[in-house]
Design an enzyme around this catalytic site. Structure first.
Site, mmCIF file in Angstrom:
data_model
loop_
_atom_site.group_PDB
_atom_site.id
_atom_site.type_symbol
_atom_site.label_atom_id
_atom_site.label_comp_id
_atom_site.label_asym_id
_atom_site.label_seq_id
_atom_site.Cartn_x
_atom_site.Cartn_y
_atom_site.Cartn_z
ATOM 1 N N TRP A 148 64.153 34.534 82.434
ATOM 2 C CA TRP A 148 63.670 36.014 82.370
ATOM 3 C C TRP A 148 64.414 37.082 81.654
ATOM 4 C CZ3 TRP A 148 67.842 38.553 83.952
ATOM 5 C CH2 TRP A 148 68.904 38.351 84.863
ATOM 6 N N GLY A 226 67.961 28.477 79.402
ATOM 7 C CA GLY A 226 68.235 28.735 80.935
ATOM 8 C C GLY A 226 69.499 28.293 81.279
ATOM 9 N N GLU A 248 69.324 25.405 75.243
ATOM 10 C CA GLU A 248 70.040 26.602 75.061
ATOM 11 C C GLU A 248 70.538 27.092 76.517
ATOM 12 O OE1 GLU A 248 70.916 28.108 72.251
ATOM 13 O OE2 GLU A 248 69.744 26.749 71.001
ATOM 14 N N CYS A 282 72.914 35.765 77.977
ATOM 15 C CA CYS A 282 73.881 34.349 77.664
ATOM 16 C C CYS A 282 75.005 34.798 76.636
ATOM 17 C CB CYS A 282 72.949 33.367 76.999
ATOM 18 S SG CYS A 282 72.291 33.506 75.599
ATOM 19 N N GLU A 378 79.410 32.952 85.038
ATOM 20 C CA GLU A 378 78.820 33.715 84.369
ATOM 21 C C GLU A 378 78.222 34.876 85.222
ATOM 22 O OE1 GLU A 378 74.954 31.831 83.066
ATOM 23 O OE2 GLU A 378 75.055 32.853 80.970
HETATM 24 P P1 NAD Z 1 67.030 29.086 85.262
HETATM 25 O O1 NAD Z 1 67.815 28.216 84.549
HETATM 26 O O2 NAD Z 1 67.097 29.363 86.531
HETATM 27 O O3 NAD Z 1 65.482 29.259 84.486
HETATM 28 C C1 NAD Z 1 65.081 29.119 83.431
HETATM 29 C C2 NAD Z 1 63.692 28.460 83.295
HETATM 30 O O4 NAD Z 1 63.581 27.274 83.809
HETATM 31 C C3 NAD Z 1 62.742 29.326 84.022
HETATM 32 O O5 NAD Z 1 61.527 29.239 83.550
HETATM 33 C C4 NAD Z 1 62.561 28.772 85.519
HETATM 34 O O6 NAD Z 1 61.471 28.831 86.110
HETATM 35 C C5 NAD Z 1 62.572 27.150 84.783
HETATM 36 N N1 NAD Z 1 63.127 26.214 85.976
HETATM 37 C C6 NAD Z 1 64.276 26.316 87.042
HETATM 38 N N2 NAD Z 1 64.121 25.158 87.651
HETATM 39 C C7 NAD Z 1 63.297 24.136 87.036
HETATM 40 C C8 NAD Z 1 63.033 22.768 87.294
HETATM 41 N N3 NAD Z 1 63.719 21.988 88.297
HETATM 42 N N4 NAD Z 1 62.295 22.125 86.379
HETATM 43 C C9 NAD Z 1 61.992 22.932 85.332
HETATM 44 N N5 NAD Z 1 62.136 24.244 85.102
HETATM 45 C C10 NAD Z 1 62.925 24.897 86.079
HETATM 46 O O7 NAD Z 1 67.604 30.588 84.232
HETATM 47 P P2 NAD Z 1 67.545 31.952 84.507
HETATM 48 O O8 NAD Z 1 67.850 32.488 85.631
HETATM 49 O O9 NAD Z 1 65.856 32.344 84.198
HETATM 50 O O10 NAD Z 1 67.971 32.542 83.002
HETATM 51 C C11 NAD Z 1 69.406 32.884 83.001
HETATM 52 C C12 NAD Z 1 70.285 31.690 82.409
HETATM 53 O O11 NAD Z 1 69.617 31.357 81.205
HETATM 54 C C13 NAD Z 1 71.739 32.145 82.484
HETATM 55 O O12 NAD Z 1 72.379 31.072 82.446
HETATM 56 C C14 NAD Z 1 71.682 32.408 80.766
HETATM 57 O O13 NAD Z 1 72.998 32.073 80.194
HETATM 58 C C15 NAD Z 1 70.804 31.498 80.257
HETATM 59 N N6 NAD Z 1 70.437 31.786 78.651
HETATM 60 C C16 NAD Z 1 70.791 31.091 77.677
HETATM 61 C C17 NAD Z 1 70.261 31.394 76.341
HETATM 62 C C18 NAD Z 1 70.781 30.594 75.166
HETATM 63 O O14 NAD Z 1 70.318 30.921 74.328
HETATM 64 N N7 NAD Z 1 71.921 29.999 75.276
HETATM 65 C C19 NAD Z 1 69.305 32.526 76.254
HETATM 66 C C20 NAD Z 1 69.233 33.170 77.284
HETATM 67 C C21 NAD Z 1 69.422 32.660 78.720
#
Ligand code: NAD
Length: 474
Positions: A148, A226, A248, A282, A378
Site C-alpha cells: 500500500w 511487501g 522486494e 521501505c 521497521e
Molecule cells: P504486506 O506484506 O502486509 O502486504 C504486501 C502485499 O501482500 C499486499 O498486497 C497484501 O495484500 C499481500 N498479502 C498479504 N498476505 C498475503 C498472503 N498470505 N498471500 C498473498 N499475498 C498476501 O506489506 P504492506 O504492509 O502492504 O507493505 C509494507 C511492507 O512492504 C514493508 O515491510 C515495506 O518495507 C515493504 N516494501 C518493500 C519495498 C521494496 O522495494 N523492498 C517497497 C515498498 C514496500
C-alpha cells in the site's frame, strides 16, 4: 471523481463476488467499494494471461515499447488526477503523491526503452568447434503483488519490465489501496494493451486464493513487494512449483552521520530519507547512527526541522505530513514509540497520538541506546530513533546489526571514507550524501532478508526473462 472499481479480466471490466470498502485514512470515511474476486475470477485471470501470452510474447518489441511509451505519456498528462487518488486512499500528502506518480510513470518510459534493447550473445566455445548462442525469452504468466505504501510505483515497477519482456500479468494490489492500481490498469487499456495481457484481481480471501494461483502450473513467476514476513510465506508457497520469484521486502535503513559530515546537509538529507511518504517507505531511514561528537548538533537541528512540519490531511493546502494508511498501521507506530520510551528512550519531539478519526501520528524524534528494541523494527512512520557511536567501526557494526539489508545512508565530507563505509555496510543500495536515490534507471533491491532480485535499471527486465543457451556444432 471518476473511479474504476470493477475487476479487470481478459480486457473487460467485470463485477466481483462481493465488494471491499476503501477508506480515506485522513477522515476514516469510505470513499469507494471495490469488487472482490472469487476463485472463478482468479482462475479466469490466469486463463486470460495464459492465452494472451501466446501472442504477446511474439509481439514485436517495438510494438510493446510503444504501448509502454503511450502509458507513460498518459500518466504524466493525468498526474494530478492520479496523485489525488493516491493521496485519498493512502493518506500521503499531495506533493509526495505527485512525486510518486512521476516516479511511477518513469518505469513505463524506462522499460519502453529497454524493451528494444535486450542483448544476446554469440561466442566461439573454447574447444573451437562449437558455437554458444545466448538469448532471453519471457518467463510467462507473472503474478504481481504490491503493497500500500507506493500503490502506483510498485505496480509500474513490475508491469513495465514484465510487458517489455513479453510476459503477461495478473496484478494484485494491497486491499488498502486498490483504486490507484485500477486507475493505472485503465491507462494501460487506453494505451492499447491487448486483452488478457494485464489483469487485475483483488481476492476476497487473499492467502488461500493466491496460494491456489501459485500452484497453478500456468503461473511461472511471482514478483512480490511487501513485508519480509509475507515474502517468506510466499517463497515457501512458490517452492512447490519451483517458480521464479522476485522479492522486494522490508528494510531497516541505517542513516550514518560520520564526525566529519556537514551537519546541515545531513539534516536536509535526513528529512528526505525519513519523511518522504511520511516515513512509510521501505527505503525510509529508520536508525540514525550519529557520531557522538556531532550528535547534539544533529539532534537539535533535525528535531527543529521535524517539528516544523505541518501535520494535516494529504489534500489540504500546505500539508507536509499526512495520515498513515489506517488506524491499525498508526497504532503499530505508536506502540513502537511507547516500547522505545519504556526501554529508556528519551523523547525529543512528538510521541503523542492525536485525538480524532484520522490515522495521524506526529513527527517524532527519540534518542535511544543501542539495545533499544525500536532499532530492530521497521517503524514505517514519521519516527526517528537516534543512537550514537564512537569510531567508524562501531558505526558499521551498528548499521549491520539487523536481518535487513535494503538501503543505507552515509554522510561524510571525505568521499574516500564514505565509500569505505558504504562498501562495509550490508545493503543492496547505499546513498552517499544524498537523502533519496531511487531511480528507475538504477537497480533497486536488497540483500539479507530484504529480498531477492533487482527492479529497475538494466537488471529489472531480467526478472521477467529466462536465459536460453543454444549450442551449435559447426
Ligand atoms: P504486506 O506484506 O502486509 O502486504 C504486501 C502485499 O501482500 C499486499 O498486497 C497484501 O495484500 C499481500 N498479502 C498479504 N498476505 C498475503 C498472503 N498470505 N498471500 C498473498 N499475498 C498476501 O506489506 P504492506 O504492509 O502492504 O507493505 C509494507 C511492507 O512492504 C514493508 O515491510 C515495506 O518495507 C515493504 N516494501 C518493500 C519495498 C521494496 O522495494 N523492498 C517497497 C515498498 C514496500
Amino acid at each position: 471523481m471518476q473511479l474504476k472499481t470493477d475487476l479487470y479480466i481478459d480486457g473487460a471490466w467485470v463485477k466481483g463476488d462481493g465488494t471491499l470498502p476503501v477508506t480515506d485514512p485522513s477522515t476514516g470515511s469510505v470513499i469507494a467499494e471495490v469488487a472482490t474476486a472469487g476463485e472463478a475470477h482468479c482462475d479466469a485471470a490466469v486463463t486470460a494471461a495464459h492465452n494472451a501470452f501466446k501472442t504477446w510474447s511474439k509481439t514485436a518489441p517495438r510494438v510493446r515499447s510503444e504501448i509502454l511509451r503511450k502509458a507513460f505519456e498518459l500518466m504524466i498528462a493525468e498526474a494530478d488526477h492520479l496523485a489525488k487518488i493516491v493521496s485519498m486512499e493512502n493518506g500521503k500528502v499531495f506533493s509526495d503523491a505527485k512525486g510518486e506518480i512521476t516516479y511511477a510513470a518513469e518505469f513505463f518510459r524506462w522499460f519502453a526503452e529497454e524493451a528494444v534493447r535486450t542483448p544476446g550473445d554469440y561466442r566461439q566455445a573454447p574447444s573451437g568447434d562449437k558455437r554458444i548462442l545466448v538469448t532471453h525469452q519471457p518467463i510467462g504468466v507473472s503474478l504481481l503483488i504490491t503493497p500500500w505504501n507506493f500503490p502506483a510505483a510498485m505496480a509500474t515497477r513490475k508491469i513495465g519490465p514484465a510487458l517489455a519482456a513479453g510476459c503477461t500479468v495478473i496484478l494484485k494490489p494491497a486491499s488498502e489501496t486498490p483504486l490507484t492500481a485500477l486507475a493505472i490498469i485503465e491507462i494501460l487499456e487506453r494505451a492499447g494493451v491487448p486483452k488478457g495481457v494485464v489483469n487485475f484481481i483483488l481476492p476476497s480471501k487473499t492467502g488461500p486464493m493466491i496460494s491456489k494461483m501459485l500452484h497453478d502450473p500456468r503461473v511461472r513467476n511471482l514478483s512480490f513487494t511487501g513485508s519480509t514476513e509475507v515474502g517468506r510465506t510466499l517463497l515457501k508457497e512458490s517452492a512447490d512449483n519451483v517458480l521464479r520469484t522476485s522479492m522486494e521486502l522490508g528494510g531497516n535503513a541505517p542513516f550514518v552521520v560520520l564526525d566529519d559530515a556537514n551537519i546541515d546537509d545531513a539534516v536536509a538529507g535526513a528529512m528526505l530519507a525519513k519523511m518522504r511518504n511520511g516515513g512509510a517507505a521501505c527505503t525510509a531511514a529508520n536508525r540514525f547512527i550519529v557520531a557522538k561528537s556531532v550528535a547534539e548538533e544533529f539532534t537539535t537541528k533535525f528535531a527543529k526541522a521535524m517539528g516544523a512540519l505541518k501535520l494535516a490531511p494529504g489534500l489540504e493546502d500546505g500539508a507536509q505530513l499526512g495520515a498513515s494508511v489506517s488506524i491499525k498501521e498508526r497504532n503499530k507506530i505508536a506502540d513502537l514509540v511507547s516500547a522505545a520510551v519504556k526501554a529508556g528512550g528519551k523523547l525529543i519531539l512528538g510521541g503523542t497520538t492525536p485525538e480524532g478519526a484520522g490515522a495521524f501520528y506526529p513527527a517524532t524524534v527519540v534518542t535511544v541506546d543501542k539495545a533499544n528494541p525500536i532499532l530492530n523494527n521497521e517503524v514505517f512512520g514519521p519516527v526517528a530513533p537516534i543512537v550514537t557511536f564512537d569510531g567508524d567501526a562501531e558505526a558499521i557494526e551498528l548499521a549491520n546489526s539487523t536481518e535487513y539489508g535494503l538501503i543505507s545512508y552515509v554522510y561524510s565530507s571525505d568521499l574516500k571514507r564514505a565509500i569505505k563505509t558504504a562498501e562495509a555496510i550490508e545493503s543492496g543500495m547505499v546513498a552517499i550524501n544524498r537523502g533519496v536515490i531511487s531511480d528507475p534507471a538504477a537497480p533497486f533491491g536488497g540483500v539479507k532478508q530484504s529480498g531477492l532480485g533487482r527492479e529497475g535499471g538494466f537488471a529489472g527486465i531480467y526478472e521477467f526473462l529466462e536465459t536460453k543457451y543454444i549450442g551449435v556444432e559447426i
